[in-house]
Design an enzyme around this catalytic site. Structure first.
Site, short mmCIF file in Angstrom:
data_model
loop_
_atom_site.label_atom_id
_atom_site.label_comp_id
_atom_site.label_asym_id
_atom_site.label_seq_id
_atom_site.Cartn_x
_atom_site.Cartn_y
_atom_site.Cartn_z
N GLU A 83 0.80 -1.22 0.00
CA GLU A 83 0.00 0.00 0.00
C GLU A 83 0.83 1.28 0.00
O GLU A 83 0.39 2.30 -0.53
CB GLU A 83 -0.93 0.01 1.24
CG GLU A 83 -2.00 -1.05 1.24
CD GLU A 83 -3.14 -0.72 0.28
OE1 GLU A 83 -3.08 0.34 -0.37
OE2 GLU A 83 -4.08 -1.53 0.18
N SER A 341 -29.16 -30.22 52.01
CA SER A 341 -28.29 -30.80 53.05
C SER A 341 -26.84 -30.37 52.95
O SER A 341 -26.01 -30.88 53.71
CB SER A 341 -28.37 -32.33 52.98
OG SER A 341 -29.67 -32.79 53.26
#
Length: 674
Positions: A83, A341
């Site tokens: 680029e 429990s």
């Protein structure tokens, strides 16, 4: 002349005539820059930095935070070479590239190559401006020049890495790498890097999931240019051409959704948790498999922590976050439920510490009534007199209520809070029903409680946010009482195919009406918890903790480790004798009480006393002699008949002193010797 020629020639003319050196500086300095900071998705990472979950930004875009040093260096080289090969040398605009673009356009009668630098592309992305009209191009030049004067090259490159489009709602190289390759961009193959270089030029027409041929051709052009430029060896470029083009988008990681939501609720940005991504993924898969073919309204929750550090390693709030029938969005690790429990081990541990009982103490399992409260065993039957250890392993209700009555339910509530839990009572004051699950608790509360049992009786808050650090420790039970409870629980037979007993100390629970099935347990390092039920609290017929949750608990622990860590060794002070060799008051638990209750009047609770060779003086009131004196669960003396005693303790530190009378009454205080 065609419009695109006029565009290019117009820009070139403006550039050559209007921008002398000083004029450029003044023009750039006067530029009002667009917003440079863009929202990135909140993200949640595990203990090793692995992405657990990310979110889109407000406009539905996948844009994730990234830095140049966390992106593959090969990709950066390809990007700049393709680029803007003079990116690190120009000041925002590349006159050579501009002149080349103008010349090629004039010669061919069309745009052959662009003259935009990476900085100009960043300017366009910042303002979302087009590229085809000369006012827009001129604005990009101006913003590019201003950017170069205010930011360094890495900062400009970072903007590109965040904002470049990669198809659909994907912005930025990190989101693109995760979406198209299912991995972070730190290490990319040449083919992957080339595709990411090519996509932003035309992100929709080159989307690999929709236009694979266009994506392949664009990638090939990048690879060819890189080979010509010497950025990539020709052989590597040729090999990369054979790499497949991704046909589907990968989902951005979505692990631990409930815990991630909890973290992000604290604020935006990055959140580092104590979770382990691999373990989290395994347990989420386990949860989904376990629920396959079951009632669609049923949910479950799992949690694993390292009780040696207090860190939560995995947390599964439901079997499916998107499951509407089971209200999967509800985090059931934090929902208040009846623990059934599962609180019984704490009651027994407190009774051991207070000198009310020993694992070999005989206790009566027979019909009993406390005012208007008459507890019943789960199966409706009675065993008569049996050892305390057996009563806990059989999870009998009447013996544990007897102990809670003697100790006082307020002491149980205090102990729960000391463990780090936040218990909620349905209404009123603590009552005896607490011992059987009559209090609201969360799975996280219970895992934290059992972590204290596993960690020699030391309680500390579980942590899930790495920034929080370890919480303060405080003693919940003595090491002896914690070991005794764990030893009893380890003697419970494991579920079928879960291995031999003795490796995991665990307890199951089923709440009233079969609304909740629980299993909580630990080995020498890990503590885990399982809850199964319906989030709306309606009953689940036939749901039992032992049948439903316990097998899953053992699978969770197996997924958490490669080798089972052995349970703690027996503390040296532990009284390991049969019933006949226990002090008389500990041989049999009896609710009969004398006229005046036993109380230890000196020293007071929390007293700090000077260390003395003479020991610690104690004063008693009430009770029935002879008395038994204990320190930290160990018997110091028996057969004592005076109300003034002396405890032969000559070591500094915290000590729990207990006195038991002939009727089984007990009182205790905790002091510090200095």
């Amino acid at each position: 002349m065609r419009p695109d020629r006029w565009l290019i020639l117009g820009v070139a003319l403006l550039w050559s005539v209007a921008l002398a050196r000083d004029g450029i500086d003044r023009w750039a300095a006067a530029t009002e820059l667009p917003v440079l900071v863009h929202a990135t998705a909140p993200e949640v990472r595990d203990r090793n930095g692995t992405l657990l979950r990310a979110y889109t930004v407000d406009d539905g875009i996948w844009r994730l935070a990234v830095s140049v040093d966390r992106v593959d260096a090969g990709y950066i080289r390809m990007l700049t070479a393709f680029e803007d090969k003079r990116f690190y040398r120009h000041s925002g605009v590349d006159p050579l590239a501009m002149a080349r673009a103008v010349g090629q356009a004039v010669w061919h009668g069309r745009v052959v190559s662009g003259g935009s630098t990476l900085t100009m592309q960043v300017a366009r992305l910042l303002e979302d401006s087009g590229t085809g009209r000369w006012p827009g191009k001129l604005r990009q030049i101006r913003v590019a020049l201003a950017l170069e004067r205010r930011l360094d090259k890495d900062a400009i490159l970072s903007l590109y890495l965040h904002l470049a489009p990669f198809g659909g709602n994907i912005e930025g190289v990190r989101a693109a790498s995760l979406a198209w390759f299912g991995k972070e961009p730190r290490r990319l193959t040449p083919g992957e890097a080339a595709l990411l270089v090519a996509l932003p030029q035309s992100p929709e027409t080159r989307r690999p999931d929709r236009h694979p041929q266009a994506a392949r051709a664009a990638r090939a052009r990048v690879l060819s240019r890189m080979a010509e430029a010497g950025v990539l060896p020709a052989g590597d470029a040729t090999a990369a051409l054979r790499d497949p083009i991704p046909s589907l988008r990968h989902a951005v990681p979505q692990l631990a959704p409930h815990m991630a939501d909890r973290a992000v609720a604290r604020g935006p940005g990055r959140h580092d948790l104590t979770l382990d991504a691999d373990l989290q993924a395994r347990l989420e898969t386990l949860a989904q498999k376990h629920m396959t073919g079951r009632d669609p309204r049923l949910s479950l929750a799992l949690m694993v922590a390292d009780h040696t550090t207090g860190e939560i390693l995995a947390s599964v709030g439901s079997a499916g976050y998107e499951n509407g029938a089971a209200q999967g969005f509800v985090d059931m690790t934090r929902a208040l439920r009846s623990p059934g429990s599962t609180l019984k081990p704490l009651v027994y541990g407190l009774a051991f510490d207070r000198g009310l009982a020993h694992p070999e103490t005989l206790i009566l399992d027979a019909p009993v009534q406390f005012g208007g409260y008459a507890p019943q065993n789960f199966d409706g039957s009675y065993r008569g007199e049996l050892r305390v250890a057996q009563a806990l392993q059989l999870s009998l209700n009447i013996p544990v209520v007897r102990l809670t009555d003697r100790m006082g339910p307020a002491h149980l509530m205090t102990a729960l809070r000391k463990s780090g839990a936040d218990p909620k009572l349905p209404a009123g004051q603590p009552g005896l029903a607490m011992a059987l699950g009559g209090v609201g608790m969360t799975l996280e509360d219970l895992v934290q409680l059992y972590a204290a049992l596993a960690h020699d009786g030391m309680a500390r808050p579980l942590i899930w946010d790495r920034a929080a650090g370890p919480g303060p420790e405080q003693r919940l039970l003595s090491p002896q009482a914690a070991w005794q409870v764990g030893h009893i629980l380890a003697g419970i037979a494991p579920p079928p195919a879960a291995g031999p007993p003795g490796r995991v100390a665990y307890k199951t629970g089923t709440s009233y009406g079969h609304r909740d099935a629980w299993a909580i347990g630990y080995d020498g390092r890990y503590v885990a918890g399982v809850w199964i039920g319906r989030p709306d609290g309606t009953p689940v017929p036939g749901a039992f903790g032992a049948d439903q949750a316990a097998p899953l608990l053992f699978q969770v622990l197996q997924h958490s480790r490669t080798v089972a860590e052995p349970l703690p060794a027996t503390p040296p002070e532990t009284l390991l004798v049969g019933n006949a060799r226990l002090p008389l008051p500990l041989q049999r638990f009896d609710r009969r009480e004398p006229g005046e209750r036993l109380s230890l009047t000196f020293p007071p609770e929390g007293a700090r006393l000077a260390l003395s060779d003479a020991g610690v003086p104690l004063k008693l009131r009430g009770g029935t002699p002879p008395f038994t004196l204990m320190a930290d669960g160990a018997v110091l003396a028996t057969g004592l008949r005076r109300s003034e005693l002396n405890a032969a303790i000559t070591s500094p530190g915290f000590t729990a002193l207990s006195v038991i009378d002939a009727a089984g009454q007990a009182d205790s205080v905790r002091i510090e010797l200095r």
